[in-house]
Design a protein around this motif. Structure first.
Motif, PDB file in Angstrom:
ATOM      1  N   VAL A  34      -7.432  -4.859  -9.098  1.00 24.71           N
ATOM      2  CA  VAL A  34      -8.330  -5.108  -7.961  1.00 24.71           C
ATOM      3  C   VAL A  34      -7.512  -5.351  -6.684  1.00 24.71           C
ATOM      4  CG1 VAL A  34     -10.011  -6.731  -7.027  1.00 24.71           C
ATOM      5  CG2 VAL A  34     -10.239  -5.926  -9.369  1.00 24.71           C
ATOM      6  N   ILE A  35      -6.418  -6.092  -6.813  1.00 26.01           N
ATOM      7  CA  ILE A  35      -5.533  -6.308  -5.652  1.00 26.01           C
ATOM      8  C   ILE A  35      -4.968  -4.970  -5.167  1.00 26.01           C
ATOM      9  CG2 ILE A  35      -3.304  -7.286  -4.980  1.00 26.01           C
ATOM     10  CD1 ILE A  35      -4.013  -9.725  -6.712  1.00 26.01           C
ATOM     11  N   GLY A  36      -4.625  -4.102  -6.074  1.00 29.48           N
ATOM     12  CA  GLY A  36      -4.142  -2.770  -5.695  1.00 29.48           C
ATOM     13  C   GLY A  36      -5.192  -1.957  -4.961  1.00 29.48           C
ATOM     14  N   ALA A  37      -6.433  -2.058  -5.404  1.00 21.62           N
ATOM     15  CA  ALA A  37      -7.507  -1.343  -4.709  1.00 21.62           C
ATOM     16  C   ALA A  37      -7.686  -1.879  -3.295  1.00 21.62           C
ATOM     17  CB  ALA A  37      -8.804  -1.462  -5.504  1.00 21.62           C
ATOM     18  N   LEU A  38      -7.581  -3.189  -3.143  1.00 19.61           N
ATOM     19  CA  LEU A  38      -7.700  -3.784  -1.805  1.00 19.61           C
ATOM     20  C   LEU A  38      -6.532  -3.358  -0.910  1.00 19.61           C
ATOM     21  CD1 LEU A  38      -8.949  -7.376  -2.632  1.00 19.61           C
ATOM     22  CD2 LEU A  38     -10.229  -5.530  -1.547  1.00 19.61           C
ATOM     23  N   CYS A  39      -5.327  -3.317  -1.476  1.00 16.21           N
ATOM     24  CA  CYS A  39      -4.171  -2.868  -0.689  1.00 16.21           C
ATOM     25  C   CYS A  39      -4.325  -1.411  -0.280  1.00 16.21           C
ATOM     26  CB  CYS A  39      -2.892  -3.058  -1.482  1.00 16.21           C
ATOM     27  SG  CYS A  39      -2.362  -4.767  -1.606  1.00 16.21           S
ATOM     28  N   ASP A  40      -4.849  -0.580  -1.162  1.00 11.52           N
ATOM     29  CA  ASP A  40      -5.113   0.810  -0.795  1.00 11.52           C
ATOM     30  C   ASP A  40      -6.122   0.890   0.339  1.00 11.52           C
ATOM     31  OD1 ASP A  40      -3.454   2.474  -2.185  1.00 11.52           O
ATOM     32  OD2 ASP A  40      -4.777   2.620  -3.925  1.00 11.52           O
ATOM     33  N   PHE A  41      -7.177   0.090   0.238  1.00 14.29           N
ATOM     34  CA  PHE A  41      -8.204   0.097   1.280  1.00 14.29           C
ATOM     35  C   PHE A  41      -7.620  -0.328   2.629  1.00 14.29           C
ATOM     36  CE2 PHE A  41     -11.372  -2.340   3.698  1.00 14.29           C
ATOM     37  CZ  PHE A  41     -12.249  -1.317   3.996  1.00 14.29           C
ATOM     38  N   PHE A  42      -6.867  -1.428   2.636  1.00 10.64           N
ATOM     39  CA  PHE A  42      -6.313  -1.911   3.903  1.00 10.64           C
ATOM     40  C   PHE A  42      -5.206  -0.989   4.421  1.00 10.64           C
ATOM     41  CE2 PHE A  42      -8.112  -6.036   2.430  1.00 10.64           C
ATOM     42  CZ  PHE A  42      -9.045  -6.136   3.442  1.00 10.64           C
ATOM     43  N   GLY A  43      -4.465  -0.368   3.534  1.00  3.83           N
ATOM     44  CA  GLY A  43      -3.475   0.610   3.966  1.00  3.83           C
ATOM     45  C   GLY A  43      -4.121   1.818   4.627  1.00  3.83           C
ATOM     46  N   ALA A  44      -5.211   2.300   4.041  1.00  2.00           N
ATOM     47  CA  ALA A  44      -5.932   3.430   4.628  1.00  2.00           C
ATOM     48  C   ALA A  44      -6.564   3.032   5.958  1.00  2.00           C
ATOM     49  CB  ALA A  44      -6.997   3.927   3.660  1.00  2.00           C
ATOM     50  N   LEU A  45      -7.090   1.827   6.015  1.00  2.00           N
ATOM     51  CA  LEU A  45      -7.664   1.334   7.274  1.00  2.00           C
ATOM     52  C   LEU A  45      -6.591   1.224   8.353  1.00  2.00           C
ATOM     53  CD1 LEU A  45     -10.462   0.336   8.243  1.00  2.00           C
ATOM     54  CD2 LEU A  45      -9.674  -1.974   7.722  1.00  2.00           C
ATOM     55  N   GLY A  46      -5.396   0.757   7.974  1.00  2.00           N
ATOM     56  CA  GLY A  46      -4.294   0.672   8.928  1.00  2.00           C
ATOM     57  C   GLY A  46      -3.838   2.041   9.407  1.00  2.00           C
ATOM     58  N   LEU A  47      -3.850   3.022   8.517  1.00  2.77           N
ATOM     59  CA  LEU A  47      -3.482   4.373   8.932  1.00  2.77           C
ATOM     60  C   LEU A  47      -4.441   4.906   9.987  1.00  2.77           C
ATOM     61  CD1 LEU A  47      -2.410   6.168   5.646  1.00  2.77           C
ATOM     62  CD2 LEU A  47      -1.032   5.745   7.657  1.00  2.77           C
ATOM     63  N   LEU A  48      -5.695   4.521   9.873  1.00  2.00           N
ATOM     64  CA  LEU A  48      -6.682   5.000  10.841  1.00  2.00           C
ATOM     65  C   LEU A  48      -6.659   4.205  12.133  1.00  2.00           C
ATOM     66  CD1 LEU A  48      -9.728   5.642   8.503  1.00  2.00           C
ATOM     67  CD2 LEU A  48      -8.263   7.328   9.597  1.00  2.00           C
ATOM     68  N   ARG A  49      -6.373   2.919  12.083  1.00  2.00           N
ATOM     69  CA  ARG A  49      -6.573   2.050  13.227  1.00  2.00           C
ATOM     70  C   ARG A  49      -5.304   1.657  13.984  1.00  2.00           C
ATOM     71  NH1 ARG A  49     -11.089   1.712  15.508  1.00  2.00           N
ATOM     72  NH2 ARG A  49     -10.585  -0.392  16.115  1.00  2.00           N
ATOM     73  N   PHE A  50      -4.156   1.681  13.354  1.00  2.00           N
ATOM     74  CA  PHE A  50      -2.949   1.200  14.017  1.00  2.00           C
ATOM     75  C   PHE A  50      -2.518   2.173  15.113  1.00  2.00           C
ATOM     76  CE2 PHE A  50      -1.434  -1.598  10.280  1.00  2.00           C
ATOM     77  CZ  PHE A  50      -2.253  -2.610  10.714  1.00  2.00           C
ATOM     78  N   PRO A  51      -1.837   1.645  16.168  1.00  2.00           N
ATOM     79  CA  PRO A  51      -1.662   2.450  17.375  1.00  2.00           C
ATOM     80  C   PRO A  51      -0.554   3.493  17.358  1.00  2.00           C
ATOM     81  CG  PRO A  51      -0.764   0.265  17.713  1.00  2.00           C
ATOM     82  CD  PRO A  51      -1.407   0.265  16.364  1.00  2.00           C
ATOM     83  N   ASN A  52       0.552   3.262  16.649  1.00  2.00           N
ATOM     84  CA  ASN A  52       1.631   4.242  16.754  1.00  2.00           C
ATOM     85  C   ASN A  52       2.202   4.581  15.384  1.00  2.00           C
ATOM     86  OD1 ASN A  52       3.449   2.198  16.042  1.00  2.00           O
ATOM     87  ND2 ASN A  52       3.907   1.692  18.161  1.00  2.00           N
ATOM     88  N   PHE A  53       3.170   5.471  15.397  1.00  2.00           N
ATOM     89  CA  PHE A  53       3.736   6.012  14.165  1.00  2.00           C
ATOM     90  C   PHE A  53       4.354   4.936  13.287  1.00  2.00           C
ATOM     91  CE2 PHE A  53       7.675   7.468  12.129  1.00  2.00           C
ATOM     92  CZ  PHE A  53       7.143   8.354  11.215  1.00  2.00           C
ATOM     93  N   TYR A  54       5.118   4.042  13.901  1.00  2.00           N
ATOM     94  CA  TYR A  54       5.868   3.075  13.116  1.00  2.00           C
ATOM     95  C   TYR A  54       4.950   2.065  12.438  1.00  2.00           C
ATOM     96  CZ  TYR A  54       9.815   5.105  15.485  1.00  2.00           C
ATOM     97  OH  TYR A  54      10.741   5.992  15.940  1.00  2.00           O
ATOM     98  N   VAL A  55       3.950   1.628  13.117  1.00  2.00           N
ATOM     99  CA  VAL A  55       3.026   0.662  12.510  1.00  2.00           C
ATOM    100  C   VAL A  55       2.165   1.355  11.453  1.00  2.00           C
ATOM    101  CG1 VAL A  55       1.303  -1.083  13.000  1.00  2.00           C
ATOM    102  CG2 VAL A  55       3.036  -0.587  14.687  1.00  2.00           C
TER     103      VAL A  55
END
Length: 118
Positions: A13-34
């Motif tokens: 379940v923790i892995g699923a949450l990390c996947d979700f937040f990682g995907a959300l970060g890919l969509l929302r974070f401002p630049n390449f490095y973040v």
């Protein structure tokens, strides 16, 4: 059900949450490095942690044939992902920085300071 089952399920379940937040970060974070950081969190948390959970689930399942092989393969694969993902992300970020492919305004640029001193 043994305690290994519950701990393994919690790790999945923790892995699923990390996947979700990682995907959300890919969509929302401002630049390449973040975004690269978000992808690394998604890979480590979303791939390595559930593999450890699968290893624990397999060890806790008495009815499962070859459970030690499944647990061992999952654990070794998790270790490999845990070691390879940060190294790959670091190499990708370093190459992008060296090639100046990504424009950004750094607050602190240690690589630039080293380059100026060389």
């Amino acid at each position: 059900m043994s305690i290994l089952f519950y701990i393994g399920a919690l790790l999945i379940v923790i892995g699923a949450l990390c996947d979700f937040f990682g995907a959300l970060g890919l969509l929302r974070f401002p630049n390449f490095y973040v975004r690269l950081h978000a992808a690394t969190v998604g890979i480590i948390g979303g791939a390595a942690v559930p593999l450890f959970g699968v290893a624990l689930l397999a060890l806790g399942a008495d009815f499962l044939p070859h459970r030690y092989a499944i647990a061992g393969a999952s654990f070794i694969t998790g270790i490999i992902v845990l070691l390879a993902s940060p190294a790959g992300s670091h190499a990708l970020a370093y190459a992008a920085h060296r090639a100046k492919l990504v424009e950004w305004e750094p607050k602190v640029d240690h690589l630039g300071e080293v380059r100026k001193s060389d």
